[in-house]
Design an enzyme around this catalytic site. Sequence first.
Site, PDB file in Angstrom:
ATOM      1  N   HIS A 150       0.842  -1.206   0.000  1.00  0.00           N
ATOM      2  CA  HIS A 150       0.000   0.000   0.000  1.00  0.00           C
ATOM      3  C   HIS A 150       0.879   1.258   0.000  1.00  0.00           C
ATOM      4  O   HIS A 150       0.667   2.182  -0.803  1.00  0.00           O
ATOM      5  CB  HIS A 150      -0.898  -0.036   1.240  1.00  0.00           C
ATOM      6  CG  HIS A 150      -1.761   1.168   1.421  1.00  0.00           C
ATOM      7  ND1 HIS A 150      -3.087   1.196   1.086  1.00  0.00           N
ATOM      8  CD2 HIS A 150      -1.482   2.404   1.911  1.00  0.00           C
ATOM      9  CE1 HIS A 150      -3.591   2.392   1.356  1.00  0.00           C
ATOM     10  NE2 HIS A 150      -2.635   3.146   1.867  1.00  0.00           N
ATOM     11  N   GLU A 151       1.877   1.298   0.880  1.00  0.00           N
ATOM     12  CA  GLU A 151       2.769   2.459   0.941  1.00  0.00           C
ATOM     13  C   GLU A 151       3.668   2.534  -0.295  1.00  0.00           C
ATOM     14  O   GLU A 151       3.994   3.620  -0.767  1.00  0.00           O
ATOM     15  CB  GLU A 151       3.619   2.415   2.208  1.00  0.00           C
ATOM     16  CG  GLU A 151       2.833   2.370   3.513  1.00  0.00           C
ATOM     17  CD  GLU A 151       1.903   3.554   3.682  1.00  0.00           C
ATOM     18  OE1 GLU A 151       2.121   4.590   3.020  1.00  0.00           O
ATOM     19  OE2 GLU A 151       0.943   3.452   4.468  1.00  0.00           O
ATOM     20  N   HIS A 154       2.061   4.467  -2.998  1.00  0.00           N
ATOM     21  CA  HIS A 154       2.212   5.910  -2.803  1.00  0.00           C
ATOM     22  C   HIS A 154       3.597   6.366  -3.263  1.00  0.00           C
ATOM     23  O   HIS A 154       3.738   7.331  -4.014  1.00  0.00           O
ATOM     24  CB  HIS A 154       2.073   6.258  -1.318  1.00  0.00           C
ATOM     25  CG  HIS A 154       0.690   6.191  -0.783  1.00  0.00           C
ATOM     26  ND1 HIS A 154      -0.374   6.828  -1.366  1.00  0.00           N
ATOM     27  CD2 HIS A 154       0.187   5.573   0.321  1.00  0.00           C
ATOM     28  CE1 HIS A 154      -1.470   6.605  -0.654  1.00  0.00           C
ATOM     29  NE2 HIS A 154      -1.153   5.841   0.371  1.00  0.00           N
ATOM     30  N   ASP A 161      -5.054   7.737  -1.529  1.00  0.00           N
ATOM     31  CA  ASP A 161      -5.982   6.876  -0.815  1.00  0.00           C
ATOM     32  C   ASP A 161      -7.392   6.971  -1.363  1.00  0.00           C
ATOM     33  O   ASP A 161      -7.826   8.020  -1.832  1.00  0.00           O
ATOM     34  CB  ASP A 161      -5.990   7.229   0.670  1.00  0.00           C
ATOM     35  CG  ASP A 161      -4.664   6.905   1.328  1.00  0.00           C
ATOM     36  OD1 ASP A 161      -4.210   5.764   1.168  1.00  0.00           O
ATOM     37  OD2 ASP A 161      -4.079   7.787   1.954  1.00  0.00           O
TER      38      ASP A 161
END
Length: 921
Positions: A150-151, A154, A161
Amino acid sequence: NRAMDSRMVFVLLWMLLLSTSTGIKLDGNGYVDVVIAISSKVPQDNRLIDKIKEMVTEGSLYLYHALDEKVYFKEATILVPPQMLLIPILCKMQAKIRIDNANPSYGFEPYTNQYGECGAEGEYIHFTPEYLLNDTLTELYGSRGKIFVHEWAHLRWGVFDECNGEKPFYHSNGGIEATRCSKNIKVEFYEVTAGGSLQQCSIDPQTSLPTKGCMFFLDRNQITNSSIMFLPSLNAVTTFCHENEHNYEAPNMQNKKCEKATWTVIFEDSVDKDALRSLKPLQSPPPPPSFKVVQRKQRVVCLILDVSGSMAGSRILQQQQAATHFLRNIIENQARVGIVQFSTEASTLSRLTTISSDTTRENLIKLLPKVAGGWTNMCLGLSQGLQILQEDNGDALGDEIIFLTDGQATDNIAVCVPSAIQSGAIIHTLAFSNSAARELTEMANKTGGQFLSPNDKTTSNQLMDAFASLTLSTGDYIKEPVQLESVGARTSDWFNGTVSVDQTVGNKTSFVIIYETSFPSVYIQSPSGSVYTQTNMSHDVSQKTVTLKIPGTAEHGDWKYSIQAKILQALTLTVTSQATQADVPPIIVKTHMNQQFSDGTKPMIVFAEVSQSYRPVINAEVWATLESETGSIHILQLLDNGAGADAFQNDGIYSRYFTKMVNGRSSLKVRVKNQDGQTKFAALYVPGCVLNGKSHHIFYYILQLSPPKPPIFEEPLDVGNFTRTDTGESFMVKLSGQAPSNFPPNRITDLSAEIQEDTVLLNWTAPGEDLDQGTAKSYEIRWSFDLKMLRFNFSNGHEVNTTAVSPQKAGSVEQHSFNLNITIQNGTTLFFAVQSEDKQKAKSETSNIAQASKILPGPKPQGISNPGMNLTVLVISLCVVTVVLCFIVVVVVCAVKRRKRSAKSDMALIITNEGQNNLYA
């Protein structure tokens, strides 16, 4: 192990905000050069390395499944601080994943610092040691491997998000929806009473949306595989949201910043877009990542200084002054320094010497070259410097070179540059010349160094700033110098000003005054009124430098300086200091451009991050000075308003577009000061997903029995007035024509809409004539019942009469109210967008799509009922889980003190918008 040959130890340059590239690469289908750095502030714990390896290994397989089996983590390097007694392995890369103590704004929560445009790489991922070591925290944030991916999305691909903790619900087609992607994730809404029963959600009369006590329930066994940017912890989630399932209506950061599906951004806009489209899926699951563990050692630096004929006059003197400042005030204790000079020949002025005292520093300063003459044989200088670096351990791997030259080689520098790059040294290059050899930039870029092109104006102070910027950060700023002020003027009268020494600095404070011709009168007054004159200062006649070193800790407050030049001459002042308290990091500023080269077709963005450790400093006054090699100067005030070039409001990142580009190299310098006492630290963490997009996880618990989220401790700190300066890398502009393109107004990203009875009220931040500067000529506002139509076919929307709307100056707050030519029915949701136009009829991109609904409060609002949820089953299931867990607790306490967890596959996952007192099974 401690006696291990020193060749097995190396230093890695942790570039905080100075690099626009992560250094991460795709080698075939595998990511390599993934560096995870443990801060020197983190206490030693031998479990930490194993936990990092577990996270990356699990994340690799998760990444493989998430992106059509195309990519995985192939190699990762873990950089440990010196206090961890390990057997290190040699390597050299840039770290974009940090293991560091908690950010006060986020607690233990993992997050990614990103402030670029959609698709732009982020700055770094931040994990805390507590998150990695405490397995109970995975109950708050989810599986470490999944959260890592998930990170990673980014950091690497610039996506955002898909949830929103401040707006977990929104109106849609007369009903209420949960903010999520995709809509294929089925949800139901309930409140949980103090007794544990469920009831229909209460409605806030102001918003006609559920109150904060409302939870939405998801069946964790439902069949849906997206999305990682919404809820990676849902068992079925394995991929990112695709275009055909993307929820365009959801009021989340992904829609605000990108207005397209996460999958589309990754494959069409990210740094890996070309590779991802061309890569073929792997035939079988990838092998586990390979890991290397490396360790920092003390800094080793060689100054390679040009003393050729073109350095004669003011240049050799400026070189001497700046190198003196570096040796006296910048380079840290225990570092090893060597000095080489070159012209027709090259010679060693000092072999590697450990900085152990002020005497050592002054002895090195005495050896700095003072005379210039001869040719400019750069290869001889490089070769000699590399030999010096090899003397301590046989190679130059991880060592640093500061290579200062007039920039124009007599020999063929292209011959020796490849071997210098292959040496493994980090090479910073500083070039005076307007036509410096391109190889100087290449060496810096390919070795992780900086390229700086200071001019030789006696008032610019650029060379002093360049040397001051060459610090090596380990993430611990307590022992690092901070530049409070750097300013210059040409005058025959008084040169006056104020430097603020705030409460985060004060140790090793020095004022350095450089004059051009004649020794001036110098008066420096402390906040309490004590006056320091020449009798308190050291005067170096040969270097034309006056230095005041404040003994002990400098008084906090405003220091006033008055320098009198009896004849017309150039004067400069440089002030540096260090942290006063070991537990109070200094406020710092780091600046850079979003790109180091531009052809003028795309605007450049100036960034400055102002922070105390990881805590953003907001409401500061930030000014950037961009000076070209031809002497043109452009001054920009950088803003943290969440509009124009600035991604998020009040995150401590100040930004602005730079449109006045001219051909050639330019330098960047930023000055920060408080704004009439208004400067303060950013707001504390908000549970759940917050508007600024930085905190993005929806947390889940098992009733009240799970451990609460760790508390966040932060006390307000009044640091007083402060000033800071920082120098960014030089950048190159090569325009395709004589002038940069005419840039249209910037895209509006903060449009909001509200319906009051039959009146629509719109708000946004005004764009400029050229991006976020000047004043646009006109606005075009359109609306539609269909969001996608407005998004993809703006001109087909219904037009609003804007003849009475005159755009204000860029950055101003715009408001426009109007009545539509229809009767707005209760439950109606409308969508709005804006384009702006400049005087040359260049139009901006379509703004973010704002939505508004007309909802009249009633006894039973539409859309909150839950026909698909069996309330009795939920209550019974929750009670069963509660009883089971209580029984386990009794067994643990009274018997074997072991913990077990009950996992009921038919249980529901319960999520709140607040992130606390939530339910999970």
